[in-house]
Design an enzyme around this catalytic site. Structure first.
Site, short mmCIF file in Angstrom:
data_model
loop_
_atom_site.label_atom_id
_atom_site.label_comp_id
_atom_site.label_asym_id
_atom_site.label_seq_id
_atom_site.Cartn_x
_atom_site.Cartn_y
_atom_site.Cartn_z
N TYR A 97 -6.75 3.45 4.32
CA TYR A 97 -5.72 2.87 4.20
C TYR A 97 -5.38 1.42 5.23
CZ TYR A 97 -0.58 2.49 5.85
OH TYR A 97 0.58 1.82 6.11
N VAL B 214 0.92 -1.19 -0.02
CA VAL B 214 -0.05 0.03 -0.19
C VAL B 214 0.74 1.24 -0.17
CG1 VAL B 214 -1.77 1.19 1.24
CG2 VAL B 214 -1.94 -1.16 1.31
N GLU B 215 1.93 1.16 0.75
CA GLU B 215 2.80 2.51 0.70
C GLU B 215 3.41 2.71 -0.51
OE1 GLU B 215 3.14 4.63 3.14
OE2 GLU B 215 2.31 3.82 4.61
N SER B 216 4.25 1.80 -1.12
CA SER B 216 5.15 2.17 -2.35
C SER B 216 4.93 1.11 -3.56
CB SER B 216 6.48 1.95 -1.68
OG SER B 216 6.73 0.75 -1.53
#
Length: 224
Positions: free
Chosen positions: A206, A119-121
């Site tokens: 998120y 999810v972050e990158s």
């Protein structure tokens, strides 16, 4: 301070960051998706120049980063498109061995750690967010300093810092995974202030997305 030029005939213009992002997105959309690029130059004072073509006539400025259309400027929430899928799928298993290693080192569930990275990158070690988060685990400069990370684009360093941070957040919130994830996204102070997941749409989305991917990756650290 950000400056932007999207045509070699234009003069550099100071713009708010939100306008810069819109202009860059427009440049990528208008250009050929496979060829569109954005170049970010920086000088010793930290001023940045952003252009859609390489420049060699900028005294005192050096190239900081080149983005292609597939990078989407490192934002965590990428639009669903074929170009993104082509960028994500080849990377999705690249760090499985490292993820298992670091998860074991920090007492984390490998599937959770991989879901956070996803999810972050999107498994891009050079992903850069508009807020300045960088690397696989999108560490902000202050967090990187706090955990002794000197090169945020280095996968090992990123997982060292991000993994320890996630471990500490889990311990801080009595191993409540949702609260720890909310803190990773919005900061521990926000979670403490609201005594739960902050009522931010981004943070709520998120947490749900990471949990869904964690459950998927529990079946095995394999590609999406």
């Amino acid at each position: 301070m950000l400056y932007v030029s999207l045509n070699s005939r234009w003069k550099w213009t100071r713009l708010p960051q939100w306008q810069v992002v819109l202009l860059l997105c427009g440049a990528l959309i208008a250009g050929n998706a496979s060829a569109a690029s954005v170049y970010v130059y920086v000088n010793a004072a930290g001023n940045r120049l952003i252009t859609d073509h390489p420049r060699s006539d900028l005294p005192g400025y050096t190239l900081l980063k080149k983005y292609t259309a597939d990078d989407h400027f490192g934002t965590a929430y990428r639009p669903k498109s074929r170009s993104v899928s082509r960028g994500l799928v080849p990377r999705v298993t690249d760090y499985d061995r490292l993820i298992r290693l670091k998860a074991d080192e920090f007492g984390l569930e490998p599937a959770l750690l991989k879901a956070v990275i996803h999810v972050e990158s999107a498994f891009n070690p050079e992903a850069l967010s508009p807020k300045g988060a960088l690397g696989l685990m999108q560490l902000m400069p202050a967090t990187a300093t706090r955990y002794g990370v000197y090169k945020r684009t280095d996968p090992v360093e990123s997982l060292n810092g991000g993994g320890r941070y996630l471990r500490d957040l889990l311990a801080m919130f009595n191993f409540d995974t949702r609260l720890a994830l909310a803190a990773y996204n919005a900061g521990e102070n926000a979670v403490q202030r609201y005594n739960g997941i902050p009522p931010y749409r981004e943070t709520e989305d998120y947490v749900e997305k990471v949990i869904a991917l964690r459950d998927k990756y529990r079946k095995g650290l394999i590609g999406a």
